[in-house]
Design a protein around this motif. Sequence first.
Motif, PDB file in Angstrom:
ATOM      1  N   GLU A   1      -2.031 -10.013  -5.160  1.00  0.00           N
ATOM      2  CA  GLU A   1      -2.126  -8.650  -5.679  1.00  0.00           C
ATOM      3  C   GLU A   1      -1.374  -7.689  -4.770  1.00  0.00           C
ATOM      4  O   GLU A   1      -1.325  -7.893  -3.562  1.00  0.00           O
ATOM      5  CB  GLU A   1      -3.590  -8.204  -5.726  1.00  0.00           C
ATOM      6  CG  GLU A   1      -4.467  -9.043  -6.616  1.00  0.00           C
ATOM      7  CD  GLU A   1      -5.928  -8.611  -6.513  1.00  0.00           C
ATOM      8  OE1 GLU A   1      -6.210  -7.572  -5.888  1.00  0.00           O
ATOM      9  OE2 GLU A   1      -6.773  -9.320  -7.052  1.00  0.00           O
ATOM     10  N   PRO A   2      -0.811  -6.632  -5.331  1.00  0.00           N
ATOM     11  CA  PRO A   2      -0.173  -5.629  -4.476  1.00  0.00           C
ATOM     12  C   PRO A   2      -1.230  -4.896  -3.649  1.00  0.00           C
ATOM     13  O   PRO A   2      -2.360  -4.731  -4.085  1.00  0.00           O
ATOM     14  CB  PRO A   2       0.510  -4.679  -5.464  1.00  0.00           C
ATOM     15  CG  PRO A   2      -0.203  -4.896  -6.755  1.00  0.00           C
ATOM     16  CD  PRO A   2      -0.713  -6.303  -6.744  1.00  0.00           C
ATOM     17  N   THR A   3      -0.852  -4.476  -2.444  1.00  0.00           N
ATOM     18  CA  THR A   3      -1.805  -3.794  -1.564  1.00  0.00           C
ATOM     19  C   THR A   3      -1.712  -2.271  -1.687  1.00  0.00           C
ATOM     20  O   THR A   3      -2.538  -1.582  -1.135  1.00  0.00           O
ATOM     21  CB  THR A   3      -1.559  -4.190  -0.101  1.00  0.00           C
ATOM     22  OG1 THR A   3      -0.204  -3.884   0.239  1.00  0.00           O
ATOM     23  CG2 THR A   3      -1.815  -5.666   0.116  1.00  0.00           C
TER      24      THR A   3
ATOM     25  N   PRO B   1      -0.745   1.773  -7.529  1.00  0.00           N
ATOM     26  CA  PRO B   1       0.318   2.423  -8.294  1.00  0.00           C
ATOM     27  C   PRO B   1      -0.032   3.892  -8.575  1.00  0.00           C
ATOM     28  O   PRO B   1      -1.200   4.285  -8.503  1.00  0.00           O
ATOM     29  CB  PRO B   1       0.365   1.614  -9.595  1.00  0.00           C
ATOM     30  CG  PRO B   1      -0.979   0.979  -9.705  1.00  0.00           C
ATOM     31  CD  PRO B   1      -1.477   0.777  -8.300  1.00  0.00           C
ATOM     32  N   VAL B   2       1.001   4.662  -8.886  1.00  0.00           N
ATOM     33  CA  VAL B   2       0.804   6.071  -9.231  1.00  0.00           C
ATOM     34  C   VAL B   2       0.096   6.114 -10.579  1.00  0.00           C
ATOM     35  O   VAL B   2       0.551   5.489 -11.543  1.00  0.00           O
ATOM     36  CB  VAL B   2       2.152   6.817  -9.301  1.00  0.00           C
ATOM     37  CG1 VAL B   2       1.949   8.272  -9.689  1.00  0.00           C
ATOM     38  CG2 VAL B   2       2.890   6.713  -7.974  1.00  0.00           C
TER      39      VAL B   2
ATOM     40  N   TYR C   1       9.533   7.091  -9.113  1.00  0.00           N
ATOM     41  CA  TYR C   1       8.636   8.084  -8.527  1.00  0.00           C
ATOM     42  C   TYR C   1       8.692   7.923  -7.019  1.00  0.00           C
ATOM     43  O   TYR C   1       8.403   6.854  -6.478  1.00  0.00           O
ATOM     44  CB  TYR C   1       7.212   7.909  -9.067  1.00  0.00           C
ATOM     45  CG  TYR C   1       7.134   8.246 -10.529  1.00  0.00           C
ATOM     46  CD1 TYR C   1       6.912   9.554 -10.936  1.00  0.00           C
ATOM     47  CD2 TYR C   1       7.343   7.281 -11.505  1.00  0.00           C
ATOM     48  CE1 TYR C   1       6.881   9.884 -12.286  1.00  0.00           C
ATOM     49  CE2 TYR C   1       7.318   7.597 -12.841  1.00  0.00           C
ATOM     50  CZ  TYR C   1       7.084   8.903 -13.224  1.00  0.00           C
ATOM     51  OH  TYR C   1       7.064   9.233 -14.554  1.00  0.00           O
ATOM     52  N   ASP C   2       9.116   8.994  -6.351  1.00  0.00           N
ATOM     53  CA  ASP C   2       9.350   8.957  -4.903  1.00  0.00           C
ATOM     54  C   ASP C   2       8.381   9.884  -4.184  1.00  0.00           C
ATOM     55  O   ASP C   2       8.106  10.992  -4.640  1.00  0.00           O
ATOM     56  CB  ASP C   2      10.787   9.402  -4.613  1.00  0.00           C
ATOM     57  CG  ASP C   2      11.035   9.594  -3.135  1.00  0.00           C
ATOM     58  OD1 ASP C   2      10.952   8.604  -2.388  1.00  0.00           O
ATOM     59  OD2 ASP C   2      11.282  10.744  -2.721  1.00  0.00           O
TER      60      ASP C   2
ATOM     61  N   ALA D   1       0.792  11.564   0.893  1.00  0.00           N
ATOM     62  CA  ALA D   1      -0.226  11.201  -0.096  1.00  0.00           C
ATOM     63  C   ALA D   1       0.409  11.061  -1.476  1.00  0.00           C
ATOM     64  O   ALA D   1       1.496  11.579  -1.738  1.00  0.00           O
ATOM     65  CB  ALA D   1      -1.311  12.269  -0.136  1.00  0.00           C
ATOM     66  N   THR D   2      -0.285  10.373  -2.351  1.00  0.00           N
ATOM     67  CA  THR D   2       0.151  10.236  -3.733  1.00  0.00           C
ATOM     68  C   THR D   2      -0.448  11.399  -4.513  1.00  0.00           C
ATOM     69  O   THR D   2      -1.469  11.265  -5.182  1.00  0.00           O
ATOM     70  CB  THR D   2      -0.295   8.879  -4.301  1.00  0.00           C
ATOM     71  OG1 THR D   2       0.227   7.858  -3.462  1.00  0.00           O
ATOM     72  CG2 THR D   2       0.214   8.667  -5.717  1.00  0.00           C
ATOM     73  N   THR D   3       0.196  12.565  -4.375  1.00  0.00           N
ATOM     74  CA  THR D   3      -0.278  13.796  -5.018  1.00  0.00           C
ATOM     75  C   THR D   3       0.858  14.430  -5.822  1.00  0.00           C
ATOM     76  O   THR D   3       2.035  14.098  -5.622  1.00  0.00           O
ATOM     77  CB  THR D   3      -0.778  14.811  -3.977  1.00  0.00           C
ATOM     78  OG1 THR D   3       0.322  15.170  -3.121  1.00  0.00           O
ATOM     79  CG2 THR D   3      -1.920  14.256  -3.158  1.00  0.00           C
ATOM     80  N   PHE D   4       0.509  15.354  -6.675  1.00  0.00           N
ATOM     81  CA  PHE D   4       1.469  16.070  -7.506  1.00  0.00           C
ATOM     82  C   PHE D   4       2.535  16.743  -6.634  1.00  0.00           C
ATOM     83  O   PHE D   4       3.713  16.716  -6.948  1.00  0.00           O
ATOM     84  CB  PHE D   4       0.719  17.115  -8.358  1.00  0.00           C
ATOM     85  CG  PHE D   4       1.604  17.885  -9.288  1.00  0.00           C
ATOM     86  CD1 PHE D   4       2.058  17.319 -10.475  1.00  0.00           C
ATOM     87  CD2 PHE D   4       1.977  19.187  -8.987  1.00  0.00           C
ATOM     88  CE1 PHE D   4       2.880  18.036 -11.336  1.00  0.00           C
ATOM     89  CE2 PHE D   4       2.789  19.903  -9.849  1.00  0.00           C
ATOM     90  CZ  PHE D   4       3.243  19.332 -11.026  1.00  0.00           C
TER      91      PHE D   4
END
Length: 178
Positions: free
Chosen positions: A113-115, A118-119, A146-147, A157-160
């Motif tokens: 599994e990926p660690t 995803p977005v 998506y970068d 962070a994975t934020t807007f």
Amino acid sequence: MIRVDNRAEVVKLGWTLPRMFTGRYTIQIGKTIRAERWRQRAISSCFDTQQGQPVAMIRDGRRTLWMFQERFYWESDGLGGEDVKALVMRRERKNHQTLRTAHSLMNAAATGEPTREPVPVDLRRAIYERDGGACCLCGAAFDLQYDHVLPVALGGATTFENLQLLCGSCNRAKSDSI
């Protein structure tokens, strides 16, 4: 620009015939003992200072030997202490990231599994709409990715606010420059 010297070390000199240098310290690089000498108080001060800030120990022509966090580094560009610290810290971050990546890949291979998460779909839609379905840098509308503006490896962070759309070539160019 800067390189580690794993052979350099601070050594205490033994007795000499004129007893001039008894109890003094110097730098030994491999089998070579440098001519510079320090007393116990000076070398203790260097060891205390080098924990937080690089200390220039030896100047040899254009080269300078720096001690920082128990290691020695040569540089020949006339850098200051802050520059040496920044380069050493960058090297350590890069090594740490390489190790984290290797562990992540090893764990992913073991579990299948990926660690990295995803977005989320709703966040991807919002980013796509905000950026008009095109690369933020060149305006291309194909091979979109998506970068993270501030990479996850550096605390992003994975934020807007921290995501943007980039085409594949702009994304690769960005990763090469970081």
